[in-house]
Design a protein around this motif. Structure first.
Motif, PDB file in Angstrom:
ATOM      1  N   ALA A  39      -2.953 -28.159   8.488  1.00  0.00           N
ATOM      2  CA  ALA A  39      -4.272 -28.780   8.368  1.00  0.00           C
ATOM      3  C   ALA A  39      -5.341 -27.774   7.959  1.00  0.00           C
ATOM      4  N   ASP A  40      -5.149 -26.506   8.288  1.00  0.00           N
ATOM      5  CA  ASP A  40      -6.161 -25.493   7.967  1.00  0.00           C
ATOM      6  C   ASP A  40      -5.883 -24.767   6.647  1.00  0.00           C
ATOM      7  N   ILE A  41      -5.045 -25.340   5.798  1.00  0.00           N
ATOM      8  CA  ILE A  41      -4.714 -24.727   4.517  1.00  0.00           C
ATOM      9  C   ILE A  41      -5.979 -24.613   3.663  1.00  0.00           C
ATOM     10  N   SER A  42      -6.110 -23.510   2.950  1.00  0.00           N
ATOM     11  CA  SER A  42      -7.282 -23.334   2.086  1.00  0.00           C
ATOM     12  C   SER A  42      -7.138 -24.196   0.840  1.00  0.00           C
ATOM     13  N   ASP A  43      -8.268 -24.489   0.219  1.00  0.00           N
ATOM     14  CA  ASP A  43      -8.249 -25.254  -1.030  1.00  0.00           C
ATOM     15  C   ASP A  43      -7.407 -24.530  -2.081  1.00  0.00           C
ATOM     16  N   GLN A  44      -7.546 -23.192  -2.140  1.00  0.00           N
ATOM     17  CA  GLN A  44      -6.824 -22.417  -3.140  1.00  0.00           C
ATOM     18  C   GLN A  44      -5.316 -22.513  -2.928  1.00  0.00           C
ATOM     19  N   LYS A  45      -4.875 -22.401  -1.698  1.00  0.00           N
ATOM     20  CA  LYS A  45      -3.441 -22.466  -1.398  1.00  0.00           C
ATOM     21  C   LYS A  45      -2.902 -23.872  -1.682  1.00  0.00           C
ATOM     22  N   ILE A  49      -0.022 -24.804  -4.466  1.00  0.00           N
ATOM     23  CA  ILE A  49       1.219 -25.505  -4.119  1.00  0.00           C
ATOM     24  C   ILE A  49       1.369 -26.765  -4.965  1.00  0.00           C
ATOM     25  N   MET A  50       0.310 -27.551  -5.057  1.00  0.00           N
ATOM     26  CA  MET A  50       0.374 -28.794  -5.831  1.00  0.00           C
ATOM     27  C   MET A  50       0.629 -28.514  -7.317  1.00  0.00           C
ATOM     28  N   GLU A  51       0.024 -27.464  -7.848  1.00  0.00           N
ATOM     29  CA  GLU A  51       0.267 -27.096  -9.250  1.00  0.00           C
ATOM     30  C   GLU A  51       1.722 -26.696  -9.469  1.00  0.00           C
ATOM     31  N   SER A  52       2.316 -26.000  -8.486  1.00  0.00           N
ATOM     32  CA  SER A  52       3.728 -25.611  -8.626  1.00  0.00           C
ATOM     33  C   SER A  52       4.626 -26.846  -8.599  1.00  0.00           C
ATOM     34  N   TYR A  53       4.302 -27.849  -7.773  1.00  0.00           N
ATOM     35  CA  TYR A  53       5.082 -29.089  -7.745  1.00  0.00           C
ATOM     36  C   TYR A  53       4.953 -29.819  -9.071  1.00  0.00           C
ATOM     37  N   SER A  54       3.742 -29.894  -9.566  1.00  0.00           N
ATOM     38  CA  SER A  54       3.485 -30.578 -10.833  1.00  0.00           C
ATOM     39  C   SER A  54       4.286 -29.947 -11.968  1.00  0.00           C
ATOM     40  N   LYS A  55       4.303 -28.632 -12.007  1.00  0.00           N
ATOM     41  CA  LYS A  55       5.052 -27.915 -13.048  1.00  0.00           C
ATOM     42  C   LYS A  55       6.560 -28.108 -12.873  1.00  0.00           C
ATOM     43  N   GLY A  58       7.325 -31.653 -13.884  1.00  0.00           N
ATOM     44  CA  GLY A  58       6.805 -32.092 -15.172  1.00  0.00           C
ATOM     45  C   GLY A  58       5.957 -33.348 -15.074  1.00  0.00           C
ATOM     46  N   VAL A  59       5.190 -33.457 -14.005  1.00  0.00           N
ATOM     47  CA  VAL A  59       4.374 -34.653 -13.775  1.00  0.00           C
ATOM     48  C   VAL A  59       2.918 -34.247 -13.540  1.00  0.00           C
ATOM     49  N   ASN A  60       2.039 -35.247 -13.509  1.00  0.00           N
ATOM     50  CA  ASN A  60       0.654 -34.965 -13.134  1.00  0.00           C
ATOM     51  C   ASN A  60       0.419 -35.480 -11.716  1.00  0.00           C
ATOM     52  N   CYS A  61      -0.772 -35.275 -11.218  1.00  0.00           N
ATOM     53  CA  CYS A  61      -1.084 -35.613  -9.825  1.00  0.00           C
ATOM     54  C   CYS A  61      -0.883 -37.095  -9.506  1.00  0.00           C
ATOM     55  N   GLY A  62      -1.123 -37.961 -10.500  1.00  0.00           N
ATOM     56  CA  GLY A  62      -0.990 -39.398 -10.305  1.00  0.00           C
ATOM     57  C   GLY A  62       0.440 -39.861 -10.065  1.00  0.00           C
ATOM     58  N   PHE A  63       1.398 -38.977 -10.181  1.00  0.00           N
ATOM     59  CA  PHE A  63       2.794 -39.320  -9.887  1.00  0.00           C
ATOM     60  C   PHE A  63       2.971 -39.602  -8.397  1.00  0.00           C
ATOM     61  N   CYS A  64       2.275 -38.855  -7.551  1.00  0.00           N
ATOM     62  CA  CYS A  64       2.366 -39.041  -6.097  1.00  0.00           C
ATOM     63  C   CYS A  64       1.086 -39.617  -5.488  1.00  0.00           C
ATOM     64  N   HIS A  65      -0.058 -39.332  -6.113  1.00  0.00           N
ATOM     65  CA  HIS A  65      -1.349 -39.723  -5.547  1.00  0.00           C
ATOM     66  C   HIS A  65      -1.912 -40.956  -6.252  1.00  0.00           C
ATOM     67  N   ALA A  66      -2.268 -41.955  -5.465  1.00  0.00           N
ATOM     68  CA  ALA A  66      -2.803 -43.216  -5.990  1.00  0.00           C
ATOM     69  C   ALA A  66      -4.270 -43.064  -6.386  1.00  0.00           C
ATOM     70  N   VAL A 117      14.839 -21.503  -2.267  1.00  0.00           N
ATOM     71  CA  VAL A 117      15.112 -22.809  -2.870  1.00  0.00           C
ATOM     72  C   VAL A 117      13.770 -23.511  -2.942  1.00  0.00           C
ATOM     73  N   ARG A 118      13.408 -23.943  -4.130  1.00  0.00           N
ATOM     74  CA  ARG A 118      12.130 -24.626  -4.328  1.00  0.00           C
ATOM     75  C   ARG A 118      12.342 -25.785  -5.290  1.00  0.00           C
ATOM     76  N   CYS A 119      11.307 -26.500  -5.594  1.00  0.00           N
ATOM     77  CA  CYS A 119      11.415 -27.693  -6.436  1.00  0.00           C
ATOM     78  C   CYS A 119      12.117 -27.397  -7.755  1.00  0.00           C
ATOM     79  N   MET A 120      11.732 -26.303  -8.397  1.00  0.00           N
ATOM     80  CA  MET A 120      12.274 -25.959  -9.701  1.00  0.00           C
ATOM     81  C   MET A 120      13.793 -25.718  -9.646  1.00  0.00           C
ATOM     82  N   THR A 121      14.319 -25.370  -8.476  1.00  0.00           N
ATOM     83  CA  THR A 121      15.749 -25.101  -8.338  1.00  0.00           C
ATOM     84  C   THR A 121      16.583 -26.281  -8.830  1.00  0.00           C
TER      85      THR A 121
END
Length: 133
Positions: A39-45, A49-55, A58-66, A117-121
């Motif tokens: 809950a105390d994660i910084s905006d930068q972190k 993380i979200m940018e790494s998932y997106s990459k 190969g999706v944009n934020c709207g893939f998971c977020h309504a 092991v991460r998403c890209m794996t």
């Protein structure tokens, strides 16, 4: 003269330190509906993380977020309306469990910070990884 320079240097260093700490703080109102990430994660972190998932997928934020109903061009990051968001949480838990169980050699790191092991794996830049024949 030397004392004045030391005083100025100390003052500048103090301002830089305070500015750096303020920049890394979590937002004042906090992030809403975080179930896996702290809950105390910084905006930068969080953004990193979200940018790494997106990459990785190969999706944009709207893939998971309504999108907001009244503003379809803006995303409601707290909403759980899209089932893919819960799927992403399950994937986060899965990779943390795999890393903690099989690769947790450095006890100075939290298991969720391991990136063996991460998403890209598996995803290799595609949303739905194909099963290899």
């Amino acid at each position: 003269m030397i004392f004045k320079n030391q005083l100025i240097t100390t003052f500048v260093l103090a301002l830089l330190t305070i500015g750096g700490i303020a920049a890394m703080k979590a937002p004042a109102d906090g992030h809403k509906n975080l179930k896996i990430l702290p809950a105390d994660i910084s905006d930068q972190k969080l953004d990193s993380i979200m940018e790494s998932y997106s990459k990785a997928l190969g999706v944009n934020c709207g893939f998971c977020h309504a999108a907001y109903k009244d503003s379809p061009d803006s995303l409601d990051f707290a909403s759980d309306a899209l089932p893919m968001k819960e799927n992403a949480r399950d994937m986060m838990k899965m990779t943390t469990t795999i890393n903690k169980t099989y690769f947790y050699f450095d006890k100075t790191k939290k298991p969720e910070d391991l990136t063996v092991v991460r998403c890209m794996t598996c995803h290799h830049g595609v949303a739905y990884p194909v099963e290899e024949q």
